[in-house]
Scaffold this active site. Structure first.
Site, PDB file in Angstrom:
ATOM      1  N   GLU A 114       0.838  -1.204   0.000  1.00  0.00           N
ATOM      2  CA  GLU A 114       0.000   0.000   0.000  1.00  0.00           C
ATOM      3  C   GLU A 114       0.867   1.246   0.000  1.00  0.00           C
ATOM      4  O   GLU A 114       2.034   1.185   0.368  1.00  0.00           O
ATOM      5  CB  GLU A 114      -0.860   0.027   1.285  1.00  0.00           C
ATOM      6  CG  GLU A 114      -1.704  -1.201   1.445  1.00  0.00           C
ATOM      7  CD  GLU A 114      -2.440  -1.244   2.786  1.00  0.00           C
ATOM      8  OE1 GLU A 114      -2.257  -0.319   3.604  1.00  0.00           O
ATOM      9  OE2 GLU A 114      -3.184  -2.210   2.992  1.00  0.00           O
ATOM     10  N   LYS A 116       2.151   4.587   1.666  1.00  0.00           N
ATOM     11  CA  LYS A 116       2.244   5.065   3.044  1.00  0.00           C
ATOM     12  C   LYS A 116       1.775   6.520   3.026  1.00  0.00           C
ATOM     13  O   LYS A 116       2.455   7.396   2.496  1.00  0.00           O
ATOM     14  CB  LYS A 116       3.687   4.963   3.539  1.00  0.00           C
ATOM     15  CG  LYS A 116       3.845   5.232   5.000  1.00  0.00           C
ATOM     16  CD  LYS A 116       5.209   4.734   5.464  1.00  0.00           C
ATOM     17  CE  LYS A 116       5.399   4.956   6.943  1.00  0.00           C
ATOM     18  NZ  LYS A 116       5.284   6.323   7.373  1.00  0.00           N
ATOM     19  N   ASP A 118       1.024  10.147   4.185  1.00  0.00           N
ATOM     20  CA  ASP A 118       1.710  11.023   5.132  1.00  0.00           C
ATOM     21  C   ASP A 118       0.698  11.926   5.835  1.00  0.00           C
ATOM     22  O   ASP A 118       0.400  13.020   5.380  1.00  0.00           O
ATOM     23  CB  ASP A 118       2.750  11.862   4.383  1.00  0.00           C
ATOM     24  CG  ASP A 118       3.879  12.286   5.297  1.00  0.00           C
ATOM     25  OD1 ASP A 118       3.890  11.842   6.466  1.00  0.00           O
ATOM     26  OD2 ASP A 118       4.737  13.056   4.856  1.00  0.00           O
ATOM     27  N   TYR A 227      -6.757   1.622   6.691  1.00  0.00           N
ATOM     28  CA  TYR A 227      -5.878   0.576   6.173  1.00  0.00           C
ATOM     29  C   TYR A 227      -5.767  -0.681   7.034  1.00  0.00           C
ATOM     30  O   TYR A 227      -5.127  -1.635   6.633  1.00  0.00           O
ATOM     31  CB  TYR A 227      -4.480   1.126   5.879  1.00  0.00           C
ATOM     32  CG  TYR A 227      -3.951   2.104   6.925  1.00  0.00           C
ATOM     33  CD1 TYR A 227      -3.754   1.729   8.241  1.00  0.00           C
ATOM     34  CD2 TYR A 227      -3.647   3.411   6.554  1.00  0.00           C
ATOM     35  CE1 TYR A 227      -3.270   2.624   9.176  1.00  0.00           C
ATOM     36  CE2 TYR A 227      -3.157   4.322   7.482  1.00  0.00           C
ATOM     37  CZ  TYR A 227      -2.974   3.921   8.790  1.00  0.00           C
ATOM     38  OH  TYR A 227      -2.501   4.810   9.705  1.00  0.00           O
ATOM     39  N   LYS A 315      10.772   3.403   2.675  1.00  0.00           N
ATOM     40  CA  LYS A 315      10.717   4.863   2.550  1.00  0.00           C
ATOM     41  C   LYS A 315      11.356   5.276   1.227  1.00  0.00           C
ATOM     42  O   LYS A 315      12.417   4.777   0.864  1.00  0.00           O
ATOM     43  CB  LYS A 315      11.484   5.519   3.705  1.00  0.00           C
ATOM     44  CG  LYS A 315      10.885   5.238   5.078  1.00  0.00           C
ATOM     45  CD  LYS A 315       9.619   6.010   5.327  1.00  0.00           C
ATOM     46  CE  LYS A 315       9.900   7.422   5.734  1.00  0.00           C
ATOM     47  NZ  LYS A 315       9.887   7.745   7.102  1.00  0.00           N
ATOM     48  N   CYS A 409      14.033  45.221  14.213  1.00  0.00           N
ATOM     49  CA  CYS A 409      13.725  44.796  12.847  1.00  0.00           C
ATOM     50  C   CYS A 409      14.918  45.098  11.940  1.00  0.00           C
ATOM     51  O   CYS A 409      15.391  46.233  11.919  1.00  0.00           O
ATOM     52  CB  CYS A 409      12.477  45.521  12.354  1.00  0.00           C
ATOM     53  SG  CYS A 409      12.182  45.309  10.599  1.00  0.00           S
ATOM     54  N   CYS A 412      13.731  48.113   9.444  1.00  0.00           N
ATOM     55  CA  CYS A 412      13.416  49.483   9.874  1.00  0.00           C
ATOM     56  C   CYS A 412      13.978  49.823  11.254  1.00  0.00           C
ATOM     57  O   CYS A 412      13.779  50.926  11.742  1.00  0.00           O
ATOM     58  CB  CYS A 412      11.903  49.695   9.863  1.00  0.00           C
ATOM     59  SG  CYS A 412      11.063  48.772  11.152  1.00  0.00           S
ATOM     60  N   CYS A 427       7.546  42.503  13.438  1.00  0.00           N
ATOM     61  CA  CYS A 427       7.779  43.947  13.435  1.00  0.00           C
ATOM     62  C   CYS A 427       6.426  44.600  13.207  1.00  0.00           C
ATOM     63  O   CYS A 427       5.757  44.300  12.233  1.00  0.00           O
ATOM     64  CB  CYS A 427       8.748  44.330  12.324  1.00  0.00           C
ATOM     65  SG  CYS A 427       8.755  46.108  12.017  1.00  0.00           S
ATOM     66  N   CYS A 432       7.106  50.231   8.314  1.00  0.00           N
ATOM     67  CA  CYS A 432       8.266  49.395   7.960  1.00  0.00           C
ATOM     68  C   CYS A 432       8.262  49.148   6.446  1.00  0.00           C
ATOM     69  O   CYS A 432       7.286  48.631   5.900  1.00  0.00           O
ATOM     70  CB  CYS A 432       8.203  48.069   8.710  1.00  0.00           C
ATOM     71  SG  CYS A 432       9.510  46.933   8.224  1.00  0.00           S
TER      72      CYS A 432
HETATM   73  S1  IVH Z   1      -0.567   0.016   8.797  1.00  0.00           S
HETATM   74  C1  IVH Z   1       1.505  -0.957  13.090  1.00  0.00           C
HETATM   75  N1  IVH Z   1      -0.781   1.185   6.483  1.00  0.00           N
HETATM   76  O1  IVH Z   1       2.504   5.206   9.025  1.00  0.00           O
HETATM   77  C2  IVH Z   1       0.871   0.141  12.367  1.00  0.00           C
HETATM   78  N2  IVH Z   1       0.074   2.474   8.285  1.00  0.00           N
HETATM   79  O2  IVH Z   1       5.168   5.428  10.120  1.00  0.00           O
HETATM   80  C3  IVH Z   1      -0.048  -0.382  11.313  1.00  0.00           C
HETATM   81  N3  IVH Z   1       0.572   4.807   7.698  1.00  0.00           N
HETATM   82  O3  IVH Z   1       1.595   4.753  12.368  1.00  0.00           O
HETATM   83  C4  IVH Z   1      -0.352   0.679  10.389  1.00  0.00           C
HETATM   84  N4  IVH Z   1      -0.053   4.667   5.589  1.00  0.00           N
HETATM   85  O4  IVH Z   1       0.038   6.112  10.826  1.00  0.00           O
HETATM   86  C5  IVH Z   1      -0.407   1.329   7.769  1.00  0.00           C
HETATM   87  N5  IVH Z   1      -1.102   2.076   4.376  1.00  0.00           N
HETATM   88  C6  IVH Z   1      -0.713   2.239   5.638  1.00  0.00           C
HETATM   89  C7  IVH Z   1      -0.242   3.453   6.143  1.00  0.00           C
HETATM   90  C8  IVH Z   1       0.158   3.542   7.479  1.00  0.00           C
HETATM   91  C9  IVH Z   1       0.419   5.455   6.533  1.00  0.00           C
HETATM   92  C10 IVH Z   1       1.128   5.425   8.917  1.00  0.00           C
HETATM   93  C11 IVH Z   1       0.545   4.960  10.208  1.00  0.00           C
HETATM   94  C12 IVH Z   1       1.722   4.474  11.011  1.00  0.00           C
HETATM   95  C13 IVH Z   1       2.830   5.229  10.386  1.00  0.00           C
HETATM   96  C14 IVH Z   1       4.170   4.621  10.639  1.00  0.00           C
END
Ligand code: IVH
Length: 668
Positions: A114, A116, A118, A227, A315, A409, A412, A427, A432
């Site tokens: 999946e 990840k 953010d 997820y 990552k 500042c 000014c 400021c 200014c």
């Molecule tokens: S599974 C044990 N699936 O990434 C945690 N997490 O850096 C199981 N996150 O704390 C989570 N996308 O907040 C899972 N597809 C995804 C995710 C995901 C983002 C986050 C989640 C986790 C953090 C870790």
């Protein structure tokens, strides 16, 4: 209608609304128009209003409700919310696969991969199919109860969608995030309001989840992808693919970019395919999550203290480099906020030469212990401007110097002030040079003094040529000053002079807004104008007097008193008071339209419609959209619409523009 019947109707409406909600927000295939949806919602609210005891927490009318909290309750998670171990290379992913297979003594392993997301991790708890409690991750063991905030997210179902096989308890894990578009929009608005900017979408989402007032959260347009099932009593799933399907069926929003992979080579291929494509997404992702599909295998593998053994994050390589921080200079932004900027020894990073990085604010410098001459790691994230990730402290020689924010500042030389409750230094000098252009733009803007022809390019020249040193100087400008500017002709110069002169008659509320008092927006300015009859009165008001006005809080009140105490404010206000009609008290006898209802139609010549409306309101009248028996006057310009005939039929007084003008009292 009997209460029983109303109950049934409400139930049906709730189901219909949630169904269409899902069609709209999750499936993005709406089956009804926005208008039809609004009608369903109106009907529901109407019925609930009649029988308030039939309102339930899972009603779509309750998504944004309740009053702000004082603090969040702490909740202990039923199962801990762990984190995920990171990997950064293909080799590490293969090692993960080998380790798993050793632990499972050579059994075949398949995966689900999946994105990840953010954002911020949340846990959604459903009791008998109803969304009961939502929590933040917190320290992994305890989190905050942020149910009210989560309810505002339209893609979180308030009730599970299918009625058979509903678990008695269900906990769903997901990521709340902000799209890149919403993030830049919100930051733009924050900049206009002179509020501190969010560093990135994740920060913005995290900050929003910490707000105590769900109404504000609702305006952040957050979204969610779920997820994992964290806990479930009732149905069972044999593998993750099934779990995701079940989540879909229950009405949750899962990410579409999920791939089943039969072995680790497919996993790696899929991860690599996202390296370049990730920029195309409307949200940010910092990597991939590789999960074992089988629940039995997951169970066998268990977890270490920090993270489960059955999944790993891959990552994306961050765009990082190492360089020397040669100096820290301070820039004054257009809103007066002082921002430290790092000057770097030029280094190649992700295809460009980088010589500057943002440092955000002093707190960040202290938190990361960044010193001048440090060896630092820089990184290019989603933004174009790189940031300093960390300092290589082992490389220090002792020559490094700590940074302190200047007390004056740099543009000014006025004293700077730390903004209460914020990390920013500001400021506040109205003159200014770093801020003057922006202040004048604001002063002349449509919702302030509305000086139509005074555009940004002209303002820039006026400031640069020192023809204006503050906004009050606008009223001393002469044709001869303007005609010397670039790209200026007689017609435009005359128009500017005329527009500036016209702005002398703007309402008090516009003037208050135009002054640019921190924390005083359009609405606050209107409230202040209702409570004080002149700038002179407002500037004499003390903290208590201001706070006595219901809508004015402590922060705004102190911002106002502080603003009027400044020497530069005093001088500028004096100048304005000499030049402007409005800053003198408005005698009550001016309220010639008190209690009268006006309707406007057709094209006016002297004023724009909104200006005419404002004059009417200032003189005590009200504006109505359509003609009715209650209408007192129809103000009709050229080529009036159907309102004209209707007014005639009802025998309502019709004013020509000329007649209207004669009714407006003349100012001195
Ligand atoms: S599974 C044990 N699936 O990434 C945690 N997490 O850096 C199981 N996150 O704390 C989570 N996308 O907040 C899972 N597809 C995804 C995710 C995901 C983002 C986050 C989640 C986790 C953090 C870790």
């Amino acid at each position: 209608m009997s209460k029983k019947q109303t109950y049934l109707n409400i139930k049906k409406l709730k189901e219909q609304i949630e169904y269409h909600n899902r069609k709209y927000y999750i499936d993005t295939q709406p089956e009804i128009s926005d208008h039809e949806y609004d009608l369903l919602m109106e009907e529901l609210i109407h019925l609930e209003h009649k029988f308030p005891d039939l309102i339930t927490p899972d009603s779509p009318s309750q998504r944004v409700g309740g009053s702000p909290l004082k603090e969040f309750k702490t909740v202990t998670h039923r199962t801990p919310m762990l984190s995920i171990a990171n990997t950064y290379s293909e080799d590490e992913i293969r090692e993960f696969d080998a380790r798993i297979k050793r632990n499972l003594t050579g059994k075949n392993v398949d995966y689900v991969v999946e994105l990840k997301i953010d954002g911020v991790a949340v846990n959604l708890i459903y009791e008998n199919g109803i969304f009961a409690v939502g929590t933040s991750r917190g320290d992994g063991t305890h989190g905050d109860d942020i149910t009210g905030n989560l309810r505002t997210i339209k893609t979180i179902p308030l009730r599970l969608q299918i009625s058979d096989s509903i678990p008695s308890v269900l906990e769903v894990r997901g990521e709340v995030y902000m799209t890149k578009d919403v993030f830049s929009q919100i930051n733009k608005e924050r900049e206009n309001k002179e509020e501190l900017l969010f560093a990135n979408p994740r920060n913005a989402a995290a900050g929003s989840m910490k707000l105590l007032d769900p109404k504000t959260v609702a305006q952040r347009y957050l979204n969610i992808f779920v997820y994992e099932i964290g806990y479930m009593e009732g149905p069972t799933c044999n593998n993750h693919v099934e779990a995701l399907k079940l989540l879909d069926m229950y009405g949750f929003r899962t990410n579409p970019n999920i791939r089943y992979c039969k072995d680790i080579s497919e996993v790696i291929e899929y991860c690599n395919s996202w390296q370049s494509r990730r920029e195309e997404l409307e949200y940010e992702t910092d990597g991939m999550v590789i999960k074992i599909n089988s629940m039995a295998q997951r169970h066998k593998l268990g977890a270490t203290g920090k993270s489960p053994r059955w999944l790993i994050a891959y990552k994306f390589p961050a765009k990082q480099a190492t360089t020397i921080l040669e100096n820290i200079v301070v820039q004054v932004g257009r809103t007066g906020i002082l921002t430290p900027v790092a000057e770097l020894k030029p280094t190649a990073l992700a295809g460009t030469m980088v010589s500057r990085a943002t440092l955000h604010n002093q707190d960040e410098i202290i938190r990361k212990d960044i010193r001048i001459l440090d060896k630092v790691i820089i990184e290019k994230g989603g933004d174009v401007i790189p940031k300093i990730v960390s300092v290589i402290k082992e490389a220090r020689t002792g020559k490094e110097k700590k940074f302190r924010m200047p007390h004056k500042c740099p543009v000014c030389s006025e004293d700077v002030k730390k903004v209460d409750g914020e990390v920013a230094y500001r400021c506040e000098n109205l003159r200014c040079p770093a801020q003057l252009e922006r202040r004048i733009q604001h002063f002349a803007s449509r919702r302030a003094m509305d000086i139509e022809s005074l555009g940004p390019a002209i303002i820039a020249q006026l400031v640069e040529k020192k023809l204006v040193k503050d906004y009050a100087d606008l009223y001393s400008l002469k044709f001869d000053n303007l005609i010397k500017l670039e790209r200026m002709g007689d017609i435009l110069a005359n128009k500017i002079i005329r527009n500036i002169a016209e702005s002398r008659n703007r309402s008090l509320s516009r003037l208050i807004f135009a002054l640019g008092i921190p924390h005083v927006g359009v609405l606050s300015a209107e409230i202040l104008a209702k409570n004080f009859s002149s700038i002179d009165q407002l500037k004499k008001a003390g903290q208590e007097e201001l706070e006595a006005i219901g809508e004015v809080g402590e922060i705004m009140a102190s911002s106002i008193t502080h603003f009027f105490k400044r020497e530069d404010t005093k001088e500028i206000i004096d100048k304005l008071e000499k030049k402007l009609a409005i800053s003198k008290a408005e005698p009550l006898s001016d309220k010639v339209f008190a209690g009268k209802n006006f309707v406007l139609t057709g094209t006016l010549t002297k004023y724009k419609r909104h200006q005419a409306s404002e004059i009417i309101k200032r003189l005590g009248g009200s504006i109505r959209e359509s003609v009715s028996k209650k209408t007192d006057f129809l103000l009709a310009g050229a080529s009036p619409g159907s309102k004209y005939n209707k007014a005639k039929k009802l025998g309502i007084t019709i004013l020509t523009e000329q007649e209207f003008l004669t009714l407006i009292p003349k100012r001195n």
